[in-house]
Design a protein around this motif. Structure first.
Motif, mmCIF file in Angstrom:
data_model
loop_
_atom_site.group_PDB
_atom_site.id
_atom_site.type_symbol
_atom_site.label_atom_id
_atom_site.label_comp_id
_atom_site.label_asym_id
_atom_site.label_seq_id
_atom_site.Cartn_x
_atom_site.Cartn_y
_atom_site.Cartn_z
ATOM 1 N N GLN A 1 40.718 41.745 -8.554
ATOM 2 C CA GLN A 1 39.761 40.759 -8.043
ATOM 3 C C GLN A 1 39.771 39.560 -8.969
ATOM 4 O OE1 GLN A 1 35.816 42.273 -6.966
ATOM 5 N NE2 GLN A 1 34.991 40.808 -8.411
ATOM 6 N N GLU A 2 39.844 38.368 -8.381
ATOM 7 C CA GLU A 2 39.868 37.132 -9.167
ATOM 8 C C GLU A 2 38.911 36.119 -8.552
ATOM 9 O OE1 GLU A 2 43.042 33.564 -10.203
ATOM 10 O OE2 GLU A 2 43.700 35.300 -9.067
ATOM 11 N N TYR A 3 38.030 35.575 -9.381
ATOM 12 C CA TYR A 3 37.117 34.536 -8.905
ATOM 13 C C TYR A 3 37.842 33.195 -8.913
ATOM 14 C CZ TYR A 3 33.269 37.786 -9.229
ATOM 15 O OH TYR A 3 32.435 38.864 -9.034
ATOM 16 N N LEU A 4 37.728 32.461 -7.836
ATOM 17 C CA LEU A 4 38.384 31.163 -7.707
ATOM 18 C C LEU A 4 37.401 30.041 -8.003
ATOM 19 C CD1 LEU A 4 40.273 31.877 -4.378
ATOM 20 C CD2 LEU A 4 41.195 31.981 -6.699
ATOM 21 N N ASP A 5 37.930 28.882 -8.365
ATOM 22 C CA ASP A 5 37.097 27.699 -8.543
ATOM 23 C C ASP A 5 36.501 27.297 -7.202
ATOM 24 O OD1 ASP A 5 37.723 27.576 -11.237
ATOM 25 O OD2 ASP A 5 39.436 26.248 -10.896
ATOM 26 N N ARG A 6 35.443 26.546 -7.264
ATOM 27 C CA ARG A 6 34.833 26.025 -6.035
ATOM 28 C C ARG A 6 35.807 25.109 -5.325
ATOM 29 N NH1 ARG A 6 29.125 23.340 -6.399
ATOM 30 N NH2 ARG A 6 29.212 23.118 -4.168
ATOM 31 N N VAL A 7 35.863 25.233 -4.015
ATOM 32 C CA VAL A 7 36.717 24.367 -3.209
ATOM 33 C C VAL A 7 35.857 23.307 -2.536
ATOM 34 C CG1 VAL A 7 38.446 26.142 -2.784
ATOM 35 C CG2 VAL A 7 36.568 25.867 -1.179
ATOM 36 N N SER A 8 36.512 22.276 -2.069
ATOM 37 C CA SER A 8 35.813 21.236 -1.329
ATOM 38 C C SER A 8 35.253 21.837 -0.041
ATOM 39 C CB SER A 8 36.780 20.097 -1.000
ATOM 40 O OG SER A 8 36.208 19.242 -0.043
ATOM 41 N N ILE A 9 34.042 21.471 0.294
ATOM 42 C CA ILE A 9 33.419 21.971 1.516
ATOM 43 C C ILE A 9 34.238 21.567 2.742
ATOM 44 C CG2 ILE A 9 31.836 20.029 1.863
ATOM 45 C CD1 ILE A 9 31.055 23.763 2.441
ATOM 46 N N LYS A 10 34.990 20.488 2.634
ATOM 47 C CA LYS A 10 35.832 20.040 3.756
ATOM 48 C C LYS A 10 36.933 21.046 4.078
ATOM 49 C CE LYS A 10 34.977 15.181 2.929
ATOM 50 N NZ LYS A 10 35.530 13.896 2.531
ATOM 51 N N GLN A 11 37.278 21.906 3.112
ATOM 52 C CA GLN A 11 38.302 22.921 3.342
ATOM 53 C C GLN A 11 37.779 24.117 4.134
ATOM 54 O OE1 GLN A 11 39.513 23.629 -0.739
ATOM 55 N NE2 GLN A 11 41.420 22.520 -0.375
ATOM 56 N N ILE A 12 36.470 24.296 4.150
ATOM 57 C CA ILE A 12 35.940 25.465 4.858
ATOM 58 C C ILE A 12 35.011 25.129 6.013
ATOM 59 C CG2 ILE A 12 36.117 26.958 2.823
ATOM 60 C CD1 ILE A 12 32.918 26.729 2.924
ATOM 61 N N CYS A 13 34.586 23.891 6.115
ATOM 62 C CA CYS A 13 33.599 23.529 7.124
ATOM 63 C C CYS A 13 34.154 22.438 8.036
ATOM 64 C CB CYS A 13 32.323 23.043 6.432
ATOM 65 S SG CYS A 13 30.951 22.818 7.570
ATOM 66 N N SER A 14 34.040 22.655 9.325
ATOM 67 C CA SER A 14 34.513 21.639 10.268
ATOM 68 C C SER A 14 33.612 21.599 11.498
ATOM 69 C CB SER A 14 35.957 21.916 10.681
ATOM 70 O OG SER A 14 36.069 23.171 11.299
ATOM 71 N N CYS A 15 33.654 20.478 12.167
ATOM 72 C CA CYS A 15 32.906 20.278 13.403
ATOM 73 C C CYS A 15 33.912 19.923 14.490
ATOM 74 C CB CYS A 15 31.883 19.163 13.220
ATOM 75 S SG CYS A 15 30.886 18.877 14.694
ATOM 76 N N ILE A 16 33.849 20.627 15.596
ATOM 77 C CA ILE A 16 34.793 20.403 16.689
ATOM 78 C C ILE A 16 34.031 19.948 17.922
ATOM 79 C CG2 ILE A 16 36.525 21.468 18.176
ATOM 80 C CD1 ILE A 16 37.197 23.307 15.848
ATOM 81 N N ASP A 17 34.414 18.800 18.422
ATOM 82 C CA ASP A 17 33.766 18.206 19.590
ATOM 83 C C ASP A 17 34.364 18.797 20.864
ATOM 84 O OD1 ASP A 17 32.470 16.654 21.443
ATOM 85 O OD2 ASP A 17 33.495 14.793 20.914
ATOM 86 N N LEU A 18 33.560 19.531 21.587
ATOM 87 C CA LEU A 18 34.003 20.125 22.860
ATOM 88 C C LEU A 18 33.310 19.480 24.048
ATOM 89 C CD1 LEU A 18 34.034 23.907 21.862
ATOM 90 C CD2 LEU A 18 35.961 22.325 21.930
ATOM 91 N N SER A 19 32.731 18.318 23.838
ATOM 92 C CA SER A 19 31.946 17.675 24.894
ATOM 93 C C SER A 19 32.789 17.258 26.096
ATOM 94 C CB SER A 19 31.194 16.462 24.334
ATOM 95 O OG SER A 19 32.110 15.497 23.849
ATOM 96 N N LYS A 20 34.079 17.097 25.907
ATOM 97 C CA LYS A 20 34.944 16.683 27.016
ATOM 98 C C LYS A 20 35.638 17.857 27.702
ATOM 99 C CE LYS A 20 35.732 12.009 25.481
ATOM 100 N NZ LYS A 20 35.182 11.652 24.258
#
Length: 85
Positions: free
Chosen positions: A31-50
């Motif tokens: 087990q290895e703890y990793l450094d914090r990653v950018s939130i942009k690498q794990i969080c996204s918003c997808i527009d399905l309105s169309k």
């Protein structure tokens, strides 16, 4: 939503762990703890309105499957957040 998960990731080290098989024993893992990653690498918003309502469920499942395939316990991607808008 992304801000909230950024705070959760900062607080919970367990969500930033990578596991790799122990070379001496295939049953045990390192087990290895990793450094914090950018939130942009794990969080996204997808527009399905169309997307047509009749195919919306299929599209959500397709995207969810694609995102799930990027999770990898050995590389440390244990969590991704997707907001369907």
């Amino acid at each position: 939503l992304c801000k909230t998960f950024d705070i959760i990731l900062a607080h919970h080290d367990t969500l930033r762990i990578r596991y790799s098989p122990n070379n001496d024993n295939e049953v045990s893992w390192n087990q290895e703890y990793l450094d914090r990653v950018s939130i942009k690498q794990i969080c996204s918003c997808i527009d399905l309105s169309k997307i047509e309502i009749g195919t919306l469920n299929i599209k959500i499942k397709q995207i969810a499957n694609e995102v799930q395939r990027t999770l990898n316990i050995q590389e440390g991607r244990l969590l991704k957040v997707v907001l369907f808008n």
